[in-house]
Design an enzyme around this catalytic site. Sequence first.
Site, short mmCIF file in Angstrom:
data_model
loop_
_atom_site.label_atom_id
_atom_site.label_comp_id
_atom_site.label_asym_id
_atom_site.label_seq_id
_atom_site.Cartn_x
_atom_site.Cartn_y
_atom_site.Cartn_z
N LYS A 87 0.07 3.30 1.70
CA LYS A 87 0.44 3.11 0.29
C LYS A 87 -0.77 3.44 -0.59
O LYS A 87 -1.84 2.82 -0.45
CB LYS A 87 0.88 1.66 0.09
CG LYS A 87 1.83 1.43 -1.06
CD LYS A 87 2.37 0.00 -1.00
CE LYS A 87 3.33 -0.28 -2.11
NZ LYS A 87 3.73 -1.69 -2.14
O1 G3P Z 1 5.62 -3.89 -3.89
C1 G3P Z 1 5.49 -3.55 -5.21
C2 G3P Z 1 6.48 -4.14 -6.17
O2 G3P Z 1 7.72 -4.25 -5.58
C3 G3P Z 1 6.00 -5.37 -6.90
O3 G3P Z 1 7.02 -6.12 -7.46
O4 G3P Z 1 7.86 -8.19 -8.52
O5 G3P Z 1 5.38 -7.84 -8.32
O6 G3P Z 1 6.71 -6.50 -9.92
P1 G3P Z 1 6.71 -7.22 -8.61
#
Ligand code: G3P
Length: 217
Positions: A87
């Site tokens: 990633k």
């Molecule tokens: O993995 C990255 C992403 O899905 C993060 O999500 O909920 O922290 O905005 P969030």
Amino acid sequence: MKFFIDTANLDQIREAQALGVLDGVTTNPSLMAKEGITGKENIINHYKAICEIVDGDVSAEVIATDFEGIVEEGEALAKLHPQIVVKVPMIREGVKALKYFSTKGIKTNCTLVFSAGQALLAAKAGATYVSPFIGRLDDISTDGLGLIQEIRLVYDNYGFDTQILAASIRHTMHIMDCAKIGADVMTGPLSAIDGLLKHPLTDIGLEKFLADYKKGN
Ligand code: G3P
């Protein structure tokens, strides 16, 4: 549509895997920290543990932000397990690294994508997945789903192979809206996947069927 779970919580990963619909896992440094997984060695061991639970792709995020550092870290992560996807953040050095990894046959997930232009660049650089963060756009009253639509259009115009991985999914309707638009993958919490199961008419119907069966037996 592939279903990834967006967590570093092993119990939740096992639960999603047991349901039989899990295609992979995404993590990030914040999700690791949330589970108390800190320090390089512990994080690496955690990636290995996740790979033992699931059959599909497991995204492991680099911390370096310079080209050489991203490449060194990414190559080491890719060697951990065949399921690891490196990633890489959507930054200048990250784009260069995406190109490098694609020429080496190392799978990548370009993260922190917030515009169709960034997604176009990631696809040009040969990213396996691109991760637009829809929830975080919604958080600042910008149309997260609109971004998925735009990227779908751009990728279809030119037949890019890069898979749209709708990330920062917050709830079940996000999954359904992404499915209607044609996102290739969604990554979200277990609660959002569980939400797909639920309908009150299913519960009422089953209760009636079971009650009627009992009448005749
Ligand atoms: O993995 C990255 C992403 O899905 C993060 O999500 O909920 O922290 O905005 P969030």
